[in-house]
Design a protein around this motif. Structure first.
Motif, PDB file in Angstrom:
ATOM      1  N   LEU A   8       0.832  -1.206   0.000  1.00  0.00           N
ATOM      2  CA  LEU A   8       0.000   0.000   0.000  1.00  0.00           C
ATOM      3  C   LEU A   8       0.867   1.257   0.000  1.00  0.00           C
ATOM      4  CD1 LEU A   8      -2.848  -1.085   2.449  1.00  0.00           C
ATOM      5  CD2 LEU A   8      -2.856  -1.096  -0.050  1.00  0.00           C
ATOM      6  N   GLY A   9       1.961   1.235   0.747  1.00  0.00           N
ATOM      7  CA  GLY A   9       2.888   2.366   0.747  1.00  0.00           C
ATOM      8  C   GLY A   9       3.535   2.554  -0.621  1.00  0.00           C
ATOM      9  N   VAL A  10       3.851   1.464  -1.288  1.00  0.00           N
ATOM     10  CA  VAL A  10       4.427   1.526  -2.635  1.00  0.00           C
ATOM     11  C   VAL A  10       3.430   2.177  -3.589  1.00  0.00           C
ATOM     12  CG1 VAL A  10       5.283   0.150  -4.571  1.00  0.00           C
ATOM     13  CG2 VAL A  10       5.888  -0.489  -2.227  1.00  0.00           C
ATOM     14  N   LEU A  11       2.183   1.774  -3.506  1.00  0.00           N
ATOM     15  CA  LEU A  11       1.138   2.347  -4.350  1.00  0.00           C
ATOM     16  C   LEU A  11       0.968   3.843  -4.076  1.00  0.00           C
ATOM     17  CD1 LEU A  11      -1.054   1.824  -6.459  1.00  0.00           C
ATOM     18  CD2 LEU A  11      -2.601   1.261  -4.584  1.00  0.00           C
ATOM     19  N   ASP A  12       1.007   4.212  -2.798  1.00  0.00           N
ATOM     20  CA  ASP A  12       0.914   5.636  -2.441  1.00  0.00           C
ATOM     21  C   ASP A  12       2.060   6.425  -3.070  1.00  0.00           C
ATOM     22  OD1 ASP A  12      -1.317   5.082  -0.917  1.00  0.00           O
ATOM     23  OD2 ASP A  12      -0.201   4.985   0.980  1.00  0.00           O
ATOM     24  N   ASN A  13       3.268   5.876  -3.023  1.00  0.00           N
ATOM     25  CA  ASN A  13       4.418   6.580  -3.578  1.00  0.00           C
ATOM     26  C   ASN A  13       4.354   6.674  -5.101  1.00  0.00           C
ATOM     27  OD1 ASN A  13       5.535   7.214  -1.108  1.00  0.00           O
ATOM     28  ND2 ASN A  13       6.738   5.330  -1.026  1.00  0.00           N
ATOM     29  N   PHE A  14       3.816   5.664  -5.760  1.00  0.00           N
ATOM     30  CA  PHE A  14       3.611   5.760  -7.208  1.00  0.00           C
ATOM     31  C   PHE A  14       2.624   6.880  -7.534  1.00  0.00           C
ATOM     32  CE2 PHE A  14       5.252   1.356  -8.073  1.00  0.00           C
ATOM     33  CZ  PHE A  14       6.204   1.736  -9.010  1.00  0.00           C
ATOM     34  N   SER A  15       1.568   6.991  -6.751  1.00  0.00           N
ATOM     35  CA  SER A  15       0.581   8.057  -6.968  1.00  0.00           C
ATOM     36  C   SER A  15       1.218   9.424  -6.787  1.00  0.00           C
ATOM     37  CB  SER A  15      -0.592   7.905  -5.999  1.00  0.00           C
ATOM     38  OG  SER A  15      -1.283   6.716  -6.248  1.00  0.00           O
TER      39      SER A  15
ATOM     40  N   GLN B  26      11.714   0.273  -2.171  1.00  0.00           N
ATOM     41  CA  GLN B  26      10.630   0.011  -1.214  1.00  0.00           C
ATOM     42  C   GLN B  26       9.897  -1.284  -1.591  1.00  0.00           C
ATOM     43  OE1 GLN B  26       7.540   3.005  -1.219  1.00  0.00           O
ATOM     44  NE2 GLN B  26       6.877   2.467   0.845  1.00  0.00           N
ATOM     45  N   MET B  27       9.683  -1.516  -2.878  1.00  0.00           N
ATOM     46  CA  MET B  27       9.019  -2.735  -3.351  1.00  0.00           C
ATOM     47  C   MET B  27       9.892  -3.959  -3.041  1.00  0.00           C
ATOM     48  SD  MET B  27       6.367  -3.973  -5.020  1.00  0.00           S
ATOM     49  CE  MET B  27       5.687  -3.069  -6.361  1.00  0.00           C
ATOM     50  N   ASP B  28      11.194  -3.856  -3.287  1.00  0.00           N
ATOM     51  CA  ASP B  28      12.105  -4.964  -2.960  1.00  0.00           C
ATOM     52  C   ASP B  28      12.060  -5.280  -1.464  1.00  0.00           C
ATOM     53  OD1 ASP B  28      12.965  -5.449  -5.544  1.00  0.00           O
ATOM     54  OD2 ASP B  28      14.741  -4.156  -5.384  1.00  0.00           O
ATOM     55  N   ASP B  29      12.032  -4.244  -0.630  1.00  0.00           N
ATOM     56  CA  ASP B  29      11.960  -4.442   0.822  1.00  0.00           C
ATOM     57  C   ASP B  29      10.650  -5.138   1.212  1.00  0.00           C
ATOM     58  OD1 ASP B  29      14.429  -3.233   1.104  1.00  0.00           O
ATOM     59  OD2 ASP B  29      13.607  -1.285   1.730  1.00  0.00           O
TER      60      ASP B  29
END
Length: 188
Positions: free
Chosen positions: A87-94, A116-119
């Motif tokens: 969800l944090g990854v998606l927020d950062n993409f937005s 972040q996605m790798d983590d």
């Protein structure tokens, strides 16, 4: 019908006939009373058995429903645990899509998102498959082509087109790679 049952029916009919005829003797009166008591006991046992069966069926049905709900709860928990880190990854993409920056700033932002996605994947015990520089292994690599070279050993992975991933020791997807084709090593 067994002989005992036929005899018992005959005795019961005879007892009823004696009662109706008014010629009831003391001995047959006790037989009829005993048969009535036995019939009442059997009826009570049948009622108790039916009640027990109904209770067991209800208990089985409740257990089945409880088990199905628990299974669904476990699935929901597993999905929640898997989705939450992304969800944090998606927020950062937005946020990256809304950003007004130059190409270098956007590239840096995307690199941070990839990290972040790798983590997040590492937190779920998902590891990338080792590819570039290793020997081609058909169990974890899928070759999309070969590159003629004399500088690298035959079947060494030279390029990774798509990264492969493992969940602990289980392969989730193979890495798509290009491998070295060294004609000098083949002829030896």
């Amino acid at each position: 019908m067994s002989t005992e049952q036929i005899e018992q029916n005959d005795q019961t009919e005879n007892a009823h006939a004696d009662i109706e005829a008014g010629t009831e003797s003391q001995g047959s009166s006790t037989d009829v009373e005993q048969l009535r008591n036995e019939r009442d006991q059997l009826a009570l046992q049948l009622t108790q058995a039916q009640d027990r069966l109904a209770r067991l069926q209800a208990e089985f049905d409740n257990t089945r429903k409880r088990e199905a709900k628990e299974r669904q709860d476990v699935r929901d928990y597993a999905i929640q645990s898997a989705v939450e880190p992304f969800l944090g990854v998606l927020d950062n993409f937005s946020l990256a899509l809304k950003a007004d920056g130059d190409v270098d700033q956007l590239r840096t932002g995307v690199q941070l998102i990839v990290k972040q996605m790798d983590d997040a994947l590492r937190g779920l015990n998902v590891q990338p498959v080792e590819s570039v520089g290793s020997q081609f292994d058909p169990r974890i690599h899928e070759a999309l082509g070969s590159i003629e070279t004399l500088e690298h050993p035959d079947h060494q992975v030279l390029e990774e087109i798509r990264r492969g991933y493992k969940l602990r020791d289980k392969l989730l997807r193979p890495a798509l790679v290009r491998i070295a084709s060294n004609s000098a090593q083949k002829s030896e």
